[in-house]
Design a protein around this motif. Sequence first.
Motif, PDB file in Angstrom:
ATOM      1  N   ARG A  73       0.891  -1.144   0.082  1.00 50.57           N
ATOM      2  CA  ARG A  73      -0.009   0.015  -0.059  1.00 50.57           C
ATOM      3  C   ARG A  73       0.644   1.382  -0.085  1.00 50.57           C
ATOM      4  NH1 ARG A  73      -5.457  -0.471   1.382  1.00 50.57           N
ATOM      5  NH2 ARG A  73      -5.514   1.581   0.810  1.00 50.57           N
TER       6      ARG A  73
ATOM      7  N   PHE B  97       5.805   0.464  -3.597  1.00 47.63           N
ATOM      8  CA  PHE B  97       5.492   0.275  -4.871  1.00 47.63           C
ATOM      9  C   PHE B  97       7.031   0.352  -5.549  1.00 47.63           C
ATOM     10  CE2 PHE B  97       4.486   2.372  -8.947  1.00 47.63           C
ATOM     11  CZ  PHE B  97       3.316   1.231  -9.637  1.00 47.63           C
TER      12      PHE B  97
ATOM     13  N   ALA C  72      11.631  -3.723 -13.082  1.00 49.40           N
ATOM     14  CA  ALA C  72      11.967  -2.846 -14.424  1.00 49.40           C
ATOM     15  C   ALA C  72      12.730  -1.761 -13.816  1.00 49.40           C
ATOM     16  CB  ALA C  72      10.724  -2.829 -15.313  1.00 49.40           C
TER      17      ALA C  72
ATOM     18  N   GLY D 186       9.948  13.202 -10.627  1.00 52.08           N
ATOM     19  CA  GLY D 186       8.573  13.346 -10.003  1.00 52.08           C
ATOM     20  C   GLY D 186       8.242  14.997 -10.064  1.00 52.08           C
TER      21      GLY D 186
ATOM     22  N   ARG E 227       7.230  16.252 -13.182  1.00 47.78           N
ATOM     23  CA  ARG E 227       5.823  15.806 -13.603  1.00 47.78           C
ATOM     24  C   ARG E 227       4.816  16.817 -12.848  1.00 47.78           C
ATOM     25  NH1 ARG E 227       4.097  11.324 -16.134  1.00 47.78           N
ATOM     26  NH2 ARG E 227       6.083  10.305 -16.940  1.00 47.78           N
TER      27      ARG E 227
ATOM     28  N   VAL F  22       5.850  -1.340 -16.384  1.00 48.12           N
ATOM     29  CA  VAL F  22       6.536  -2.557 -15.788  1.00 48.12           C
ATOM     30  C   VAL F  22       5.706  -3.701 -16.473  1.00 48.12           C
ATOM     31  CG1 VAL F  22       7.199  -3.627 -13.749  1.00 48.12           C
ATOM     32  CG2 VAL F  22       6.916  -1.152 -13.577  1.00 48.12           C
TER      33      VAL F  22
ATOM     34  N   MET G 195       3.489  -5.993 -14.122  1.00 50.75           N
ATOM     35  CA  MET G 195       2.537  -5.450 -13.530  1.00 50.75           C
ATOM     36  C   MET G 195       1.232  -5.024 -14.234  1.00 50.75           C
ATOM     37  SD  MET G 195       4.314  -2.766 -11.007  1.00 50.75           S
ATOM     38  CE  MET G 195       5.313  -3.382  -9.402  1.00 50.75           C
TER      39      MET G 195
ATOM     40  N   GLU H 262      -1.729  -1.067 -11.713  1.00 53.19           N
ATOM     41  CA  GLU H 262      -0.269  -0.486 -11.144  1.00 53.19           C
ATOM     42  C   GLU H 262       0.557   0.215 -12.310  1.00 53.19           C
ATOM     43  OE1 GLU H 262       1.305  -3.940  -8.276  1.00 53.19           O
ATOM     44  OE2 GLU H 262       0.472  -4.788 -10.221  1.00 53.19           O
TER      45      GLU H 262
ATOM     46  N   PHE I   2      -0.745   3.692 -12.041  1.00 53.03           N
ATOM     47  CA  PHE I   2      -0.256   4.430 -10.813  1.00 53.03           C
ATOM     48  C   PHE I   2       1.229   5.022 -10.733  1.00 53.03           C
ATOM     49  CE2 PHE I   2       1.991   4.451  -6.792  1.00 53.03           C
ATOM     50  CZ  PHE I   2       1.111   5.330  -5.917  1.00 53.03           C
ATOM     51  N   LEU I   3       1.888   4.003 -11.631  1.00 53.06           N
ATOM     52  CA  LEU I   3       3.308   4.240 -11.975  1.00 53.06           C
ATOM     53  C   LEU I   3       3.777   5.780 -11.998  1.00 53.06           C
ATOM     54  CD1 LEU I   3       6.000   2.583 -12.107  1.00 53.06           C
ATOM     55  CD2 LEU I   3       5.749   2.744 -14.648  1.00 53.06           C
ATOM     56  N   THR I   4       3.111   6.393 -13.002  1.00 51.74           N
ATOM     57  CA  THR I   4       3.444   7.709 -13.231  1.00 51.74           C
ATOM     58  C   THR I   4       2.271   8.822 -12.932  1.00 51.74           C
ATOM     59  OG1 THR I   4       2.602   7.880 -15.424  1.00 51.74           O
ATOM     60  CG2 THR I   4       4.949   7.163 -15.248  1.00 51.74           C
TER      61      THR I   4
ATOM     62  N   HIS J 122       0.437   9.055 -10.231  1.00 50.61           N
ATOM     63  CA  HIS J 122      -0.025   9.517  -9.057  1.00 50.61           C
ATOM     64  C   HIS J 122       0.531  10.804  -8.753  1.00 50.61           C
ATOM     65  CE1 HIS J 122       4.449   8.982  -7.063  1.00 50.61           C
ATOM     66  NE2 HIS J 122       4.298   8.086  -8.215  1.00 50.61           N
TER      67      HIS J 122
ATOM     68  N   ARG K 273      -4.289   8.306  -3.808  1.00 49.33           N
ATOM     69  CA  ARG K 273      -4.298   7.778  -2.472  1.00 49.33           C
ATOM     70  C   ARG K 273      -4.878   8.214  -1.515  1.00 49.33           C
ATOM     71  NH1 ARG K 273       2.316   9.015  -1.306  1.00 49.33           N
ATOM     72  NH2 ARG K 273       2.283  10.479  -3.121  1.00 49.33           N
TER      73      ARG K 273
ATOM     74  N   LEU L 102      -1.618   6.141   1.638  1.00 49.25           N
ATOM     75  CA  LEU L 102      -1.725   4.693   1.340  1.00 49.25           C
ATOM     76  C   LEU L 102      -2.188   4.612  -0.191  1.00 49.25           C
ATOM     77  CD1 LEU L 102      -2.521   2.586   4.605  1.00 49.25           C
ATOM     78  CD2 LEU L 102      -0.278   3.414   3.596  1.00 49.25           C
ATOM     79  N   ILE L 103      -1.684   3.762  -0.996  1.00 52.30           N
ATOM     80  CA  ILE L 103      -2.086   3.792  -2.355  1.00 52.30           C
ATOM     81  C   ILE L 103      -3.716   3.074  -2.443  1.00 52.30           C
ATOM     82  CG2 ILE L 103      -1.783   2.329  -4.687  1.00 52.30           C
ATOM     83  CD1 ILE L 103       1.348   1.986  -3.674  1.00 52.30           C
ATOM     84  N   SER L 104      -4.436   3.940  -3.315  1.00 54.20           N
ATOM     85  CA  SER L 104      -5.560   3.553  -3.285  1.00 54.20           C
ATOM     86  C   SER L 104      -5.843   2.548  -4.493  1.00 54.20           C
ATOM     87  CB  SER L 104      -6.552   4.673  -3.311  1.00 54.20           C
ATOM     88  OG  SER L 104      -8.069   4.272  -3.763  1.00 54.20           O
TER      89      SER L 104
END
Lengths: 361, 534
Positions: free
Chosen positions: A217, A222, A230, B353, B356, B373, B376, B380, B383-385, B387, B393, B397-399
């Motif tokens: 989470r 992550f 990767a 980041g 961005r 990835v 994944m 996911e 979310f990688l970029t 977020h 979130r 925490l990641i939602s």
Amino acid sequence: MIRLEARAEPSKLMGFAAPVIALLVTLFAGLILFALLGVPVGKAFYAFFIEPLSSTYGLSELGVKAAPLIMIAVALSIGYRANVWNIGAEGQLILGGICGGAVALYFYEVEKWYVLPLMTLAGILGGMFWAAIPALLRTRFNANEILTSLMLTYIAALLLSLLVHGPLRDPDGFNFPESRLFHAAATLPIIFEGTRLHIGALVALLLVVVGWVLLSRTLLGFALKVNGQAPRAGAYAGFTQNRLIWFSLLFCGAAAGCAGLFEVAGPIGQLLPNISPGYGFTAIIVAFLGRLHPVGVVFAGLVMALSYLGGESAQISLNLPVAVTGVFQGMLLFFLLAADVLINYRVVWGRRGTAGRGASL
Amino acid sequence: MFGLCTKFGKLTLCDNYLKAMSGNQSNTSAAPLVAMRGITKAYPGCLANDSIDLFVDAGTIHALLGENGAGKSTLVKILYGLLQADAGSIEWRGESVTIASPAQARQLGIALVFQHFSLFEALSVLENIALGMAVDANNELKQKIIEVSNRYGLPLDPDRQVYTLSVGERQRIEIVRCLLQDPKLLIMDEPTSVLTPQEVNDLFVTLRRLSEEGVAILYISHKLHEIKALCSEATILRGGKRVATAIPEQESTHSLASLMMGDELVAPERETHTPQDKVLLSLSNASRAAAEQHEVPLENINLNVRAGEIVGIAGVAGNGQDELMQVISGEQALGHAQALVLDGEPAGTMSPGARRAKGLCCVPEERLGHASVPSMSLTENAFLTAHHRTNMRTIGLISKRKSKRFAEQVIEQFNVQCNGTATAAASLSGGNLQKFIVGREIEQKPSVFVVSQPTWGVDAGAAAAIHKSLQDMARQGAAVLVISQDLDELMLISDRIAALCAGRLSDVHQTEDVTVQQLGELMGGASISAEVSA
């Protein structure tokens, strides 16, 4: 003919089934081994797998052995997910024992509440310090952490030996290479009276929850997973590789150091030349057997703890050498790695290629 | 539409018949060199080839035309022995054959030049060719290489290390390797996607020469003008079926395109944007030394991208595009902050980041492993970029729910074909993954958007959709920078254009003022004379 055929995508089912298959095959191979040694198979099976679990004390001992394994394996799993291969948790554990133990010995006349927290802090910092060395070497000089962390383990073991033969030796101990016994304020509280199960077991469970939340989470978790799978995608997303290497190693150092301190402040109660039956190494097997998942690690930790108890029990009741434990652990890892092939491949019976096809259909 | 297909079908059958009657070229027998009949191949959940017929005559250049996912690759893999058909027959010179492996295909005289080369960078040209043919790298082979490369105008030095070669030169290695085996049928899979216009011309000369010598060439592409220029026959696939055969010379690119895509093509019109004066992305004297052996150093890159315009950067792969992308995205920091200014703020040393968050979104060229990835899920990978710029979130925490909703939005907006958001990125086809990745960045509503090869491997319909969204972004005031090897694409969408060669950026010109030929020269490192420059 049997052959392996690549799966279109990794099998989730096999991810869970592989450890079970490995366990069963290990069990089977172990029994064959006992039979070859001339030990009655039924008796050996009982001594190894049933007897240790047949009493409350046995079960509590399972917790005592599993606690350090789980603590270290959770931390290792997190690092391994990020492709940071810390093999030196054993050394970090020893350093934790040394530093925490040294604090206990420094305060040997002070029986105050703050002694144990100070020891724990020292143990954690000691483990972190030992893990910081491979982290620095990796991030500064790109030195492989597998080698550096492993080699540091032997240095740690010799350092402990040096200290208990010298400065930390019990002055009234007739020159035996061991420290004073820690007093009550410097030993861990026991959960159940009459057993050795200490609060380290609770800390281990807490760490499982922390590890689980971290990996599933949090952004940090992550980032660790992305960089493990990767690295270029990690860089693109803005995760700094070096920071993650530092985190992985320091977190593991802290957990292993804490586990080491819990050993000396728990079941052992003093510093000895040898404070761990290879928990730091066994935890590597635990981490993989538990699929690098904190919850899986709990089950795997209990299984591996049983291999220690079973080994001891077999030693006592069957006169088998202590190496039996190591043999079982080694077989388990061996079969696990073999069974993991099934995650990406399936077994196919039958002949290869164009059998049954005409020249033209 | 349907009537049109039948018409073409008849036309070609008739044509084949006539050829057979008159005795075509050197091939005295009536049978074509290769006849594939009723080829069917099913994958789980998808019928890749549905009873496809393909006839290729000796000495012809035959186009296999279709969008991504039309079944071209599957058909070719069956012909080359990499896959086995579920049903159907293959005849080689009139005789029924089973092609069980590529080795067997080569034995028959079928050679395949892959779109992606499998070469060992650290070995020499000679060693690579020897490895591919499983023979010794001796002087005899070297002589043969020199002989073949001279004969077909494919200059190649057998002793050069592969990593020192350009992509075009690498392709030559593959072609020479095939020619050394004296093929009767040469299959070329999208060969021009990595070449400059000049290199494309050279390749065509070679291919025509081969065809004159009686070699049949199966040319796989979706670039219509190439097919018109080169091929004498075409088989058109759509959705796993053969929808038509045609003679490209007698078709317009428009009619070919509608055959290929099934409905009228809505290609975006070229539109010019009126850029605002505000410069959103600016590189000034940005330089970066090569950190590793194979990297291209960037030298004094100067570039301004204003709000509301699309700037294109042309160039052959391996001239610093990847490196340029990395310094813009922030993966590689620039020496000093002023080298890159983002919306008026020095950003040369900012992290990816932070950039961005300031509104800069980037899509690197490599889809798997860099922009996503592989193992994944799409959630996911969303979310990688995303977020940084989207709320994904809950109390830190990641939602999963919020990331999933964003992923669903991208899938819907950009028409990504997949089995839901839990699918692993690696299991998407190249074109679909590209749509997802480009969509993921566009949905973040960046003020500066930098994209590399936006439509590589994407079918024409999706390419049009991506081009349209780039134009929409510019119209809404974003600064868009497109790095691409596809000149048609750049000529179509960019307002201003420049070329990158060996890590140096040419002057930036108004697109209307530059011809493709001149652009080709810029890509080769020349500069356009003063009267043309903007």
